[in-house]
Design a protein around this motif. Structure first.
Motif, PDB file in Angstrom:
ATOM      1  N   SER A 253       0.759  -1.312   0.150  1.00 26.62           N
ATOM      2  CA  SER A 253       0.224   0.422   0.181  1.00 26.62           C
ATOM      3  C   SER A 253       1.155   1.279  -0.230  1.00 26.62           C
ATOM      4  O   SER A 253       1.983   1.431   0.333  1.00 26.62           O
ATOM      5  CB  SER A 253      -0.643   0.301   1.176  1.00 26.62           C
ATOM      6  N   ARG A 254       0.178   2.408  -0.227  1.00 20.69           N
ATOM      7  CA  ARG A 254       1.028   3.694  -0.332  1.00 20.69           C
ATOM      8  C   ARG A 254       1.903   4.015   1.286  1.00 20.69           C
ATOM      9  O   ARG A 254       2.467   4.375   1.072  1.00 20.69           O
ATOM     10  CB  ARG A 254       0.031   4.681  -0.953  1.00 20.69           C
TER      11      ARG A 254
ATOM     12  N   ILE B  25       2.746  10.618  -4.292  1.00 19.34           N
ATOM     13  CA  ILE B  25       3.596   9.704  -3.835  1.00 19.34           C
ATOM     14  C   ILE B  25       2.727   8.463  -5.265  1.00 19.34           C
ATOM     15  O   ILE B  25       4.043   8.793  -5.927  1.00 19.34           O
ATOM     16  CB  ILE B  25       2.970   8.444  -2.880  1.00 19.34           C
ATOM     17  N   ASP B  26       1.968   8.952  -5.964  1.00 14.41           N
ATOM     18  CA  ASP B  26       1.758   8.761  -7.325  1.00 14.41           C
ATOM     19  C   ASP B  26       2.336   9.256  -8.438  1.00 14.41           C
ATOM     20  O   ASP B  26       2.722   9.239  -9.531  1.00 14.41           O
ATOM     21  CB  ASP B  26       0.239   8.786  -7.717  1.00 14.41           C
TER      22      ASP B  26
ATOM     23  N   THR C  93       0.630  -0.871 -11.034  1.00 12.90           N
ATOM     24  CA  THR C  93      -0.579  -0.302  -9.774  1.00 12.90           C
ATOM     25  C   THR C  93      -1.619  -1.526  -9.775  1.00 12.90           C
ATOM     26  O   THR C  93      -2.169  -2.355 -10.670  1.00 12.90           O
ATOM     27  CB  THR C  93      -1.573   0.672 -10.670  1.00 12.90           C
TER      28      THR C  93
ATOM     29  N   GLY D 152      -2.418  -0.313  -3.546  1.00 18.15           N
ATOM     30  CA  GLY D 152      -0.985   0.205  -3.905  1.00 18.15           C
ATOM     31  C   GLY D 152      -0.227  -0.225  -5.056  1.00 18.15           C
ATOM     32  O   GLY D 152      -0.994  -0.363  -6.310  1.00 18.15           O
ATOM     33  N   TYR D 153       1.013  -0.814  -4.842  1.00 16.83           N
ATOM     34  CA  TYR D 153       2.060  -0.821  -5.965  1.00 16.83           C
ATOM     35  C   TYR D 153       2.684  -2.133  -5.779  1.00 16.83           C
ATOM     36  O   TYR D 153       2.717  -2.527  -4.472  1.00 16.83           O
ATOM     37  CB  TYR D 153       3.401   0.329  -6.528  1.00 16.83           C
TER      38      TYR D 153
END
Length: 240
Positions: free
Chosen positions: A184-185, A204-205, A227, A232-233
């Motif tokens: 997650s972020r 963050i993006d 993504t 999140g990533y």
């Protein structure tokens, strides 16, 4: 123990003086320049050892604005281009913050700000710059043509250097060291020991977009940093 040297580019001399006094009480040395051009001149030195460890950059300056100053810093030769930049922005204007991050600022702080928060942001950036985001073995991380050297703090793709800010480098390391794990972020930012951001903060993006532009063959169709919608990533494990 060396004293960290900071450069503040700010046209409000009274604010700069107060910030300088506060930071001085906390072991930091502040140099002040009142406009963008003189601030840039202070970074154009022959000896890289005399460069500041961090630049505090106001967005509103009397000659050229802080966004242009940041662009020019990132275009300077050698080590000067890698100096972390903490941008001071007008409160309630998120677009300026997004643009600042897109052109290479490492962090931002809205005005008016509490001196303690400024100090915390500075310390977080200096900690990342000097010691990295996580404790890790000295060997480089390699994913096909992508190589991340944690000691030298460099990123290369097929032998070509990719330019990232200090914060973006630490974000990339945090993801790459956890390749295959969805983060997650909040987990990503905790991994780099940065400041906590609101869940919907776009910064963050923005950083992820910059990292993709630096390491992906096609940033619009990324194969490394993916993504995960609503989560999140994830850094993909596959090789080139």
């Amino acid at each position: 123990m060396s004293v960290h040297h900071l450069l503040m580019i700010e046209d409000d001399a009274r604010l700069a003086e107060m910030v300088g006094e506060y930071l001085g009480q906390n072991g930091l040395k502040l140099e002040h320049r009142g406009d963008g051009l003189s601030g840039l001149a202070a970074l154009q030195v022959i000896d890289p050892q005399t460069l500041p460890d961090l630049v505090i950059l106001d967005l509103m300056l009397p000659d050229i604005d802080g966004l242009e100053v940041c662009r020019r810093i990132r275009a300077l030769p050698g080590a000067a281009a890698q100096i972390p930049v903490l941008m001071l922005t007008a409160k309630g204007d998120p677009m300026d913050r997004v643009i600042g991050l897109e052109i290479g600022a490492d962090d931002y702080l809205p005005k008016p700000f509490e001196p303690r928060e400024l100090l915390a942001r500075i310390r977080a950036i200096l900690r990342r710059q000097g010691h990295g985001a996580v404790e890790a073995p000295s060997q480089a991380l390699r994913f096909g043509s992508l190589e991340i050297d944690r000691d030298a703090r460099t990123v290369t793709v097929a032998g070509q250097a990719s330019e990232l800010t200090s914060y973006q480098f630490d974000l990339l390391v945090a993801l790459a060291e956890r390749a295959g794990r969805v983060l997650s972020r909040e987990q990503i930012m905790e991994a780099v020991r940065g400041r906590e951001l609101e869940a919907f903060d776009r910064s963050i993006d923005v950083h992820m977009g910059r990292i993709r532009a630096a390491i992906e063959a096609d940033p619009k169709a990324p194969k490394r940093i993916l993504t995960v919608r609503g989560v999140g990533y994830v850094f993909a494990k596959q090789q080139d």
